[in-house]
Design a protein around this motif. Structure first.
Motif: not given
Length: 240
Positions: A156-170, A117-121
């Motif tokens: 999957s959770t990380a992508r949903i939790a940060n949708e719209g804020f992640l680079p393409a293909g994260f 979680d911290v790393a994804v943030a």
């Protein structure tokens, strides 16, 4: 392609946040990803672990790779996550083989999910297109958060939790998840990891004890891989 061919991850991440404890697996991962062409940012955690000297070794890796290194202060977790030999001084770190049932005492509840979680943030803040951690096949019998099902679900959770804020293909990747530790040792030898500047022992002494589960696993990995083990162990017994 050889099991040890680079890159480990296809396509190669442009910028990857690598969770680096200071141990063999995460250190080899950081070296290999940089060798493959990724820009690496190293992230470590102080969560009140008795073997926090591993953080000094993570810092050495960052210096060798000339990579940014952040240490997240999670020391407050130690008081919350009781019951683990890694965070509770009242519980002894067990000796013996890594897969022995006694090694359940080293489980820190939900540790990888918290760290990820911290790393994804951090990845979101830094614009990194991947997060990587060093879980391997030898972890599966003991640590639920080192298994492929966890990785797939967490990504999957990380992508949903940060949708719209992640680079393409994260991606959240664990390139060693189907590898043995001996495989990791071989790759580390190929990419020039200075294994003497990695730390595995859970007991937190001034040198590797040589008898705890992580020390036993470390010894065996070098032995099976046919790679010279530079570790200074407190006990001089050979791998059986």
């Amino acid at each position: 392609m050889s099991a040890f061919a680079l890159p480990l991850v296809t396509p190669v991440p442009t910028h990857v946040v690598v969770i680096v404890s200071g141990g063999m697996d995460s250190t080899v991962l950081a070296y290999a990803l940089q060798r493959a062409g990724s820009r690496v940012t190293l992230l470590s955690y102080d969560y009140g672990q008795r073997h926090r000297r591993e953080l000094d070794y993570a810092a050495r890796t960052a210096e060798a790779l000339r990579a940014p290194h952040l240490v997240a202060d999670l020391t407050g977790l130690g008081a919350v996550l009781s019951g683990s030999a890694l965070t509770d001084p009242g519980i002894d770190v067990p000796d013996g083989h890594y897969t022995d049932v006694s090694m359940r005492a080293t489980v820190v509840p939900n540790r990888n999910a918290i760290m990820l979680d911290v790393a994804v943030a951090l990845a979101v803040s830094a614009g990194a297109d991947a997060v990587a951690f060093g879980a391997h096949a030898g972890d599966h019998p003991i640590y639920p958060d080192c298994r492929p099902a966890f990785l797939a679900s967490y990504e999957s959770t990380a992508r949903i939790a940060n949708e719209g804020f992640l680079p393409a293909g994260f991606r959240v990747v664990a390139p060693f998840i189907d590898w043995s530790k001996a495989d990791i040792a071989r790759l580390g030898d190929v990419v020039g990891v200075p294994f003497a500047t990695t730390w595995s022992c859970y007991k937190g002494g001034q040198q590797h004890c040589g008898t705890c589960g992580t020390c036993v696993e470390r010894r065996e990995a070098f032995d099976v891989a046919g790679v010279t083990d530079p570790t200074d162990y407190a006990t001089a017994s050979e791998v059986s």
